[in-house]
Write an enzyme that holds these catalytic residues in place. Sequence first.
Site, short mmCIF file in Angstrom:
data_model
loop_
_atom_site.label_atom_id
_atom_site.label_comp_id
_atom_site.label_asym_id
_atom_site.label_seq_id
_atom_site.Cartn_x
_atom_site.Cartn_y
_atom_site.Cartn_z
N GLY A 223 0.78 -1.23 0.00
CA GLY A 223 0.00 0.00 0.00
C GLY A 223 0.81 1.27 0.00
N GLU A 264 5.73 -5.47 1.86
CA GLU A 264 5.18 -6.16 0.68
C GLU A 264 4.76 -5.14 -0.39
OE1 GLU A 264 1.08 -8.25 0.27
OE2 GLU A 264 2.31 -9.46 1.61
N PRO A 265 5.71 -4.40 -0.93
CA PRO A 265 5.35 -3.36 -1.90
C PRO A 265 5.11 -3.91 -3.30
CG PRO A 265 7.71 -3.41 -1.63
CD PRO A 265 7.15 -4.46 -0.69
N ARG A 267 3.18 -1.41 -6.08
CA ARG A 267 3.18 -0.10 -6.75
C ARG A 267 4.47 0.68 -6.49
NH1 ARG A 267 -1.45 2.26 -7.30
NH2 ARG A 267 -2.24 1.03 -5.55
N ARG A 303 -6.96 1.38 -14.69
CA ARG A 303 -7.09 2.14 -13.45
C ARG A 303 -7.98 3.38 -13.55
NH1 ARG A 303 -3.28 4.45 -11.14
NH2 ARG A 303 -3.82 3.93 -8.98
N TYR A 307 -11.01 2.96 -11.03
CA TYR A 307 -10.85 3.70 -9.78
C TYR A 307 -10.97 5.21 -9.93
CZ TYR A 307 -8.44 -0.70 -8.57
OH TYR A 307 -8.10 -2.00 -8.36
N CYS A 338 -15.65 0.13 -27.61
CA CYS A 338 -17.08 0.39 -27.75
C CYS A 338 -17.70 0.46 -26.36
CB CYS A 338 -17.74 -0.70 -28.60
SG CYS A 338 -19.46 -0.34 -29.02
N GLU A 339 -17.28 1.46 -25.60
CA GLU A 339 -17.71 1.68 -24.22
C GLU A 339 -17.64 3.17 -23.90
OE1 GLU A 339 -18.86 -0.02 -21.66
OE2 GLU A 339 -18.67 -2.10 -22.37
N TYR A 374 -0.03 -2.14 -12.00
CA TYR A 374 -1.46 -2.32 -12.33
C TYR A 374 -1.79 -1.72 -13.69
CZ TYR A 374 -1.27 -3.43 -7.44
OH TYR A 374 -0.91 -4.00 -6.24
#
Length: 415
Positions: A223, A264-265, A267, A303, A307, A338-339, A374
């Site tokens: 995190g 525990e990285p 990002r 992302r 998010y 197509c969104e 990500y």
Amino acid sequence: MPKPLNNTENNLNTNRIKDLIKKYSPPFWVYDADIIYKKINLLRKFDVIRFAQKSCSNINILRLMKNKNVKIDAVSLGEIERALLSGFKPSTNEIIFTADILDEETLLKVAKYKIPVNAGSLDMLKQLGKISPGHHVWLRINPRFGYGHSKKTNTGGENSKHGIWHPEQAIPIIKKYKLKLIGLHMHIGSGVNYLHLKKVSQAMIKYAFQLNQKISSISVGGGLPIPYKFNDQPIDIKKYFMLWDIARKKISKFLGEKIELEIEPGRFLVAESGILISKVWATKKMGNKNFVLVDVGFNDLMRPTMYGSYHHISVIYGDDRKMNEKETIDTVVAGPLCESGDIFTQKEGGTVQTRKLPTIKVGDYLIFHDTGAYGAAMSSNYNTRPLIPEILLKNNDSIVIRRRQTIEEILNLEK
């Protein structure tokens, strides 16, 4: 924070990008190995650095980690296989499997290779204990609160599926099946701040004291944020370590055991090493809004759509025009899918925003910054669009570490 393309601090600059565009036809991802190495070195005070490979799972990136003595966290059977293929050894602490369920195939794999399991549910302990007594386990504890840059990245509290709510209930199961408890783990979400960090470190102390089990490690989870915007402040790693080191020492003194401190990285190690290079294929006026359409969509970079995440966008002209960065246009940047939600300039919830960008024409290139985490790892074949290449910059060279997928390869799965 995003580095301007005229920077000389790393390889992600205009001249190098132009060379890559000539060599590899966009779109494609680029990673700079030197940036990853620098980020690893910032965390060396921790006893164990364990890379959350879900953030960037290419085996060539994993090999970079292995060469720098970084261990690995796997969250699926596929990630276990990636770790093994990359040279991480089973039956050691080089790989830990973290999850909230154990399906049959994964259960058999971790039992066969004696891969330590970070259990997020009591059922995992029971299932593992029945076929692999003596197996090394961690407890992933839900401290009953969480935090995240988005509601979808909050991994603590009663709205989160992650972790064990009553860790004391795990101890009889561990004893029944003669499992070996080696560590306690907490991860409350992405983008943690110091206030929540202190709170979770205090929670770790509380649960370690309450459980009163002889463990050898605690994990602070991941995190760690990175500055996606120019006004974002980078995290103070010394302060981050100090808070957790205090917790580690208190737990060590109480238990009378040496305690290793793991981090525990994901990002933090890779996000700033990566960019996504795209090409402009259309511009259009929609009412009062100026749209620029590129050849990557949320099937590539998820992302912003998932998010509402921000990625800085730079422009490289495809011809010899001179850029005046002071003359900008409010621009919506969108992809080819197509969104309606295939827009890179949006807030969480889907509200469309604009970015101040120079005048853009068809044939120009848009560079999405800080996409090493990500990015490619969350890509999909939505709209039957092939996965795009990944390029690694290392030792003054560029290497294709994932070639461009073909449509035929997608269709072959269905024949």
